[in-house]
Design a protein around this motif. Sequence first.
Motif, PDB file in Angstrom:
ATOM      1  N   PRO A 363       0.798  -1.226   0.000  1.00 42.91           N
ATOM      2  CA  PRO A 363       0.000   0.000   0.000  1.00 42.91           C
ATOM      3  C   PRO A 363       0.832   1.278   0.000  1.00 42.91           C
ATOM      4  O   PRO A 363       0.342   2.333  -0.364  1.00 42.91           O
ATOM      5  CB  PRO A 363      -0.829  -0.089   1.280  1.00 42.91           C
ATOM      6  CG  PRO A 363      -0.421  -1.333   1.982  1.00 42.91           C
ATOM      7  CD  PRO A 363       0.616  -2.049   1.193  1.00 42.91           C
ATOM      8  N   CYS A 364       2.080   1.187   0.436  1.00 37.09           N
ATOM      9  CA  CYS A 364       2.860   2.414   0.562  1.00 37.09           C
ATOM     10  C   CYS A 364       4.339   2.081   0.406  1.00 37.09           C
ATOM     11  O   CYS A 364       4.719   0.919   0.408  1.00 37.09           O
ATOM     12  CB  CYS A 364       2.606   3.048   1.928  1.00 37.09           C
ATOM     13  SG  CYS A 364       3.392   2.136   3.262  1.00 37.09           S
ATOM     14  N   PRO A 365       5.173   3.118   0.269  1.00 39.28           N
ATOM     15  CA  PRO A 365       6.599   2.858   0.034  1.00 39.28           C
ATOM     16  C   PRO A 365       7.412   2.499   1.270  1.00 39.28           C
ATOM     17  O   PRO A 365       8.630   2.471   1.200  1.00 39.28           O
ATOM     18  CB  PRO A 365       7.095   4.174  -0.582  1.00 39.28           C
ATOM     19  CG  PRO A 365       6.141   5.221  -0.125  1.00 39.28           C
ATOM     20  CD  PRO A 365       4.825   4.551   0.134  1.00 39.28           C
ATOM     21  N   CYS A 366       6.770   2.217   2.403  1.00 39.45           N
ATOM     22  CA  CYS A 366       7.516   1.826   3.602  1.00 39.45           C
ATOM     23  C   CYS A 366       8.375   0.592   3.343  1.00 39.45           C
ATOM     24  O   CYS A 366       7.924  -0.325   2.677  1.00 39.45           O
ATOM     25  CB  CYS A 366       6.557   1.458   4.731  1.00 39.45           C
ATOM     26  SG  CYS A 366       5.980   2.876   5.640  1.00 39.45           S
ATOM     27  N   PRO A 367       9.581   0.554   3.904  1.00 41.48           N
ATOM     28  CA  PRO A 367      10.387  -0.659   3.781  1.00 41.48           C
ATOM     29  C   PRO A 367       9.636  -1.824   4.425  1.00 41.48           C
ATOM     30  O   PRO A 367       8.955  -1.630   5.437  1.00 41.48           O
ATOM     31  CB  PRO A 367      11.657  -0.337   4.560  1.00 41.48           C
ATOM     32  CG  PRO A 367      11.644   1.127   4.782  1.00 41.48           C
ATOM     33  CD  PRO A 367      10.235   1.592   4.708  1.00 41.48           C
ATOM     34  N   GLU A 372       5.399   0.650  12.019  1.00 38.88           N
ATOM     35  CA  GLU A 372       4.363   1.669  11.880  1.00 38.88           C
ATOM     36  C   GLU A 372       4.593   2.495  10.630  1.00 38.88           C
ATOM     37  O   GLU A 372       5.694   2.964  10.364  1.00 38.88           O
ATOM     38  CB  GLU A 372       4.346   2.570  13.122  1.00 38.88           C
ATOM     39  CG  GLU A 372       3.623   1.909  14.273  1.00 38.88           C
ATOM     40  CD  GLU A 372       3.536   2.809  15.479  1.00 38.88           C
ATOM     41  OE1 GLU A 372       3.516   4.049  15.297  1.00 38.88           O
ATOM     42  OE2 GLU A 372       3.494   2.269  16.587  1.00 38.88           O
ATOM     43  N   CYS A 373       3.523   2.682   9.874  1.00 35.92           N
ATOM     44  CA  CYS A 373       3.616   3.442   8.629  1.00 35.92           C
ATOM     45  C   CYS A 373       3.448   4.922   8.913  1.00 35.92           C
ATOM     46  O   CYS A 373       2.526   5.338   9.600  1.00 35.92           O
ATOM     47  CB  CYS A 373       2.542   2.974   7.666  1.00 35.92           C
ATOM     48  SG  CYS A 373       2.336   4.063   6.261  1.00 35.92           S
ATOM     49  N   ALA A 374       4.383   5.701   8.394  1.00 32.95           N
ATOM     50  CA  ALA A 374       4.305   7.143   8.587  1.00 32.95           C
ATOM     51  C   ALA A 374       4.051   7.861   7.255  1.00 32.95           C
ATOM     52  O   ALA A 374       4.273   9.061   7.141  1.00 32.95           O
ATOM     53  CB  ALA A 374       5.599   7.651   9.219  1.00 32.95           C
ATOM     54  N   CYS A 375       3.624   7.100   6.252  1.00 34.32           N
ATOM     55  CA  CYS A 375       3.435   7.698   4.928  1.00 34.32           C
ATOM     56  C   CYS A 375       2.202   8.598   4.927  1.00 34.32           C
ATOM     57  O   CYS A 375       1.158   8.230   5.466  1.00 34.32           O
ATOM     58  CB  CYS A 375       3.256   6.629   3.870  1.00 34.32           C
ATOM     59  SG  CYS A 375       4.685   5.561   3.724  1.00 34.32           S
ATOM     60  N   THR A 376       2.325   9.737   4.291  1.00 34.32           N
ATOM     61  CA  THR A 376       1.162  10.608   4.135  1.00 34.32           C
ATOM     62  C   THR A 376       0.276  10.036   3.034  1.00 34.32           C
ATOM     63  O   THR A 376       0.740   9.264   2.183  1.00 34.32           O
ATOM     64  CB  THR A 376       1.604  12.025   3.712  1.00 34.32           C
ATOM     65  OG1 THR A 376       2.264  11.900   2.444  1.00 34.32           O
ATOM     66  CG2 THR A 376       2.544  12.628   4.738  1.00 34.32           C
TER      67      THR A 376
HETATM   68 ZN   LIG Z   1       4.099   3.591   4.739  1.00 30.71          ZN
END
Ligand SMILES: [Zn+2]
Length: 515
Positions: A363-367, A372-376
């Motif tokens: 869903p997001c570019p987190c490694p 915890e995901c901090a993506c906006t």
């Molecule tokens: Zn993320």
Amino acid sequence: MPGRDPPGAAGGLVNGMGYASTRAVALIGITAHVVDVEADAAPGDAQVHLVGLPELSVWPARARIRAAILNSAAAWPDARITVSVSPVIPGYAAAADLALAVAVLAAAGVIPAQRIMGRVFLGELALDGGIRPVRGVLPMVAAAVRAGISRVVVPAECAREAARVPGAVVMPATRLADVVDQLRHGVLRDHHDQEPEPEPAPSSSFAVDLADVPGNPAARRALEVCAAGGHHLFLSGDGPATMLAERLPSILPPLNHEAAREVAEIYSLAGHSDRAPGFAPPLSAPHHTSTAAAIFGSVAGNRPGAVSLAHRGVLHLADAPEFVRPVLDGLCRPLDSGQVHLAGLGRSARYPARFTLVLGARPCPCPEGREECACTPEARRRYRARLALLLSRVAVRAPVEWGDSGARAGESSAAVAARVLAARVRAAHRLAETPWRTNAEVPASDLRTRFPVAPEAAELLRSEANTGLVTADGLAWLLRVAWTLADLRGADRPQLDDAAGALELWKGADGDGAR
Ligand SMILES: [Zn+2]
């Protein structure tokens, strides 16, 4: 054919020198061309002139051939030797070394000219006179046999591969000195004991099975629909997307003989004959750090890329948004045309690349593994937007998740494959008078004119299109998937439920079908 039977061949030797001709094979892309190699020896300075080879390859070829001959205990001919290759093929490569060397030696009278006629010689020469394996032996030998030349001399490492071509009489060679020796004494040993086995019936077996994948009923259903219709698939979320993609070949019908041959020739050209999948649809899963050349191939080395290794099978891009932009956008060409066209260095080549695409994206570019995901939301949107061009060609979306480990085991690949096959037979029957075999291939115009869906189904899709959420291209994909759903139920044409089902697959069950 020029040079096939020139005056003076095989016997017109003057002072032990004269003229000789033989054959090699050049590859442009996957297409093999049998070429004539002629050598003429005349009194004069001891040098070799190569005619009809691309400039770039002349010097190294001459150096390899000269060193190989000198290191094979054969004296370098004390004559002015002209070697010509015709027709001129821009993709001519080191695989022709062996043919050039035996032509030089025959023109110089070292080996009898008539013994190299009517044969094809393939192999790259090492400076010490060894014969190195070359890529593409399968398409090259097949072309030779089609041209009526069944006797082929190939590098020993490639002999098994060459022997797979029906009708080929294969002589494996390890060193130039051995080839010269055998040609001189007329004992060139052809491999009659390697008669090709009768072609087996298409069948495939897999080390993996859909039953291994826990939970994820929506994604499993999406996989089945894609297999049945030849549709591309987008799996989103944190979950067993890779497990599912790896199992797609196990529910696809086995390749027919023609497709299996195409795939085998591509693997041969790539230098991966040992990994050729036989009748199983291939799976190609390049890493997201792959370069564009690794994905699409390289015309300079005449090497097919990952998309061509997926031909007739599955291309799986895990973590798809992580691929570089030229790869993501460049994939649209093979998706639309079924092939890759490369040009450069005065050469151009086409490689087949008709595959089912499976995109996976978290869903997001987190490694991976971050707690915890901090993506906006904007970062998430930008991440997914990298796939926008590709997703406009993807008809089916599904979420994947790591379910609870107690989830009931799903159906086996064999059970799903049986339904897929039945649906494919139905589609193939309907499309019998057309160039297409799967629903995914049917052009939008023909969907409208030749394959109308039930009025209620058409009405539902039209109303969806009127909301502006579905583009004209999108509408065509919905119709194709609706047909696949009808084929899977064994119905004559898509009804309202099939249209609704297609819409659900198009949006992705989590409504995450942003495009
Ligand atoms: Zn993320």
